[in-house]
Design an enzyme around this catalytic site. Structure first.
Site, PDB file in Angstrom:
ATOM      1  N   CYS A 102      54.149  -2.340  30.834  1.00 41.48           N
ATOM      2  CA  CYS A 102      52.883  -2.984  30.464  1.00 41.48           C
ATOM      3  C   CYS A 102      52.563  -4.133  31.412  1.00 41.48           C
ATOM      4  CB  CYS A 102      52.923  -3.405  28.992  1.00 41.48           C
ATOM      5  SG  CYS A 102      51.278  -3.749  28.329  1.00 41.48           S
ATOM      6  N   GLU A 144      59.334   1.489  24.460  1.00 37.50           N
ATOM      7  CA  GLU A 144      60.118   0.981  23.313  1.00 37.50           C
ATOM      8  C   GLU A 144      59.410   1.210  21.984  1.00 37.50           C
ATOM      9  OE1 GLU A 144      58.372  -0.767  25.395  1.00 37.50           O
ATOM     10  OE2 GLU A 144      57.436  -2.481  24.405  1.00 37.50           O
ATOM     11  N   HIS A 175      54.168   1.562  26.308  1.00 38.68           N
ATOM     12  CA  HIS A 175      55.368   0.915  25.765  1.00 38.68           C
ATOM     13  C   HIS A 175      56.405   1.965  25.373  1.00 38.68           C
ATOM     14  CE1 HIS A 175      53.832  -3.192  25.508  1.00 38.68           C
ATOM     15  NE2 HIS A 175      52.653  -2.600  25.384  1.00 38.68           N
TER      16      HIS A 175
END
Lengths: 206, 250
Positions: free
Chosen positions: A79, A188, A186
């Site tokens: 990001c 994650e 993202h």
């Protein structure tokens, strides 16, 4: 040891947790020396380009990441972390980024609502299908990754674009050059597909 | 192209997931950490956690619970209940939430929406709108559905977008827990009044209901009862929506 760079922005803990969940040893550090010695480095981040770039400069962390990158060790930006790998962003045109990747960062030019938030399908490019760390993501149906952003990479050399997403305009969302890899999305927060990318990065020997 | 989202919701009171009907008659639906991890593994697109007791005394217990749920999640995580200030929101985000949901506090203090958006970005700010049909009007309800306001749900949603909300979580109290389907007229009216995503909530009882809400303009569908009590699994819901032509994650 994978070191996640703590340069005073949000959203670091979830990246550390996700890398840990893939079974790799990971630590979070604000110390340029620790970052400089890392076997591989992850630069996440949510925030404003200007503040983040200034933090990187002031703390010496920017130089440490450059040093890791120059030595050929794997570097992953996520990001805002990826956006900082470019030399320039429209979000703060006067503040230089790290310049690890060719291209720049621009604001969405779509009529659709910005920020672009949600699970976007990521289509591989021929380079993405060949990339040692990214290829496995693209073996079946194109994966979806969770995006939250108003700016995106642009003018990236074709050979460095590994995956694209479409939100009113097609933009590079997974990019890489040599030992540098970057995701606008993202991983994650992207469940299986995201954890697979983090795991692939942790095993990658560019 | 964005995937349509399927969002299980954990209503949490006193450390347990609960589910009621019209916000009352609560029934136990398990441990929040286990339920959260289960939904993550089943492929939920997001998880919403609402502390419906939200008493001042229980605040630190809730933060601890939020962080334990977040530890097992690799999807976006929205937390609401009792958030009244930027500082409250900051604590919840530091505990592991990606977005905060506010409801009563937004009605009492509409400036809060802008302050949250300025502090954390509008993508972080979900405003929950609980609506109840009263004499032909969709009335915004607060304090967990106990108090009516003088606001109209559609106008309020449009106002929230102006103020910097990133998303509207629209719950029909009339349908909540009834398994009789979403309030499609309400969903459609709100979705056409704003450009930000609208998440439909309240009433999902079968997979067709999820598709109907998307057809009415919702960007995502929130459901509790059908998933908690295992009437339908998330993989079934995804497969069904895909068969109806909606973009969903594989």
């Amino acid at each position: 040891m994978i070191v996640v760079v703590d340069y005073g922005v949000n959203n670091l803990a979830s990246v550390v947790r996700a890398l840990g969940a893939t079974g790799h040893e990971v630590t979070l550090s604000p110390d340029p020396e620790v970052v400089g010695r890392a076997s591989r480095v992850v630069m996440p981040g949510v925030g404003h380009f200007k503040q983040a770039a200034e933090n990187l400069g002031r703390s010496g962390l920017g130089d440490a990441v450059r040093e890791v990158s120059a030595s050929g060790r794997p570097v992953l930006g996520i990001c805002l972390g990826l956006q900082l790998f470019f030399a320039r962003s429209e979000e703060a045109p006067d503040v230089p980024g790290l310049g690890l990747l060719a291209g720049e960062v621009v604001k969405f030019r779509t009529d659709l609502h910005v920020p672009h938030v949600g699970w976007a399908r990521v289509d591989p490019t021929p380079a993405g299908k060949r990339h040692a760390a990214a290829a496995a993501l693209f073996e079946g149906e194109p994966p979806f990754f969770y995006h939250v952003h108003s700016y995106h990479p642009d003018a990236v050399p074709e050979a460095d674009v590994l995956g694209t997403a479409d939100y009113g305009e097609v933009f590079p969302t997974l990019v890489g050059h040599g030992n540098v890899l970057g995701a606008q999305f993202h991983p994650e927060k992207s469940q299986k597909a995201g954890l697979a990318l983090l795991d692939a990065f942790a095993r990658w020997n560019p | 192209m964005l995937a349509r989202r399927i969002i299980p919701c954990l209503d949490v009171a006193n450390g347990r997931v609960v589910k009621g009907i019209h916000f009352e008659s609560l029934r136990d639906a398990g441990d929040p950490v286990e339920q959260g991890a289960h939904y993550d593994a089943e492929g939920a697109d997001e998880l919403v956690f609402l502390d419906i007791a939200a008493s001042y005394e229980s605040r630190s217990t809730t933060l601890d619970m939020v962080s334990r749920v977040a530890d097992r999640l690799f999807i976006p995580f929205t937390v609401g209940g009792g958030i009244r200030t930027v500082e409250d929101a900051g604590r919840v985000l530091r505990a592991g939430a990606d977005k905060v949901a506010i409801n009563t506090a937004a009605v009492r203090d509409p400036g809060l929406v802008r302050r949250l958006a300025d502090s954390f970005g509008s993508q972080c700010v979900v405003v929950a709108v609980d609506s109840r049909r009263v004499e032909g009007r969709d009335v915004v309800m607060v304090t967990g559905g106990r108090e009516p306001t003088d606001r109209d749900a559609v106008e309020w949603a449009a106002d929230l977008e102006e103020r910097g909300a990133g998303e509207v979580l629209l719950t029909s109290m009339d349908r909540d827990g009834t398994l009789s389907g979403y309030d499609l007229a309400l969903t459609s009216a709100v979705a056409s009044a704003v450009r930000i995503p609208v998440i439909a909530s309240g009433g999902a009882g079968k997979l067709e209901d999820l598709a109907d809400a998307l057809a009415a303009g919702a960007h995502g569908v929130l459901a509790a009862s059908i998933f908690h009590f295992r009437g339908s699994s998330l993989p079934e819901a995804r497969a069904y929506l895909k068969s109806r032509g909606y973009p969903v994650r594989p």
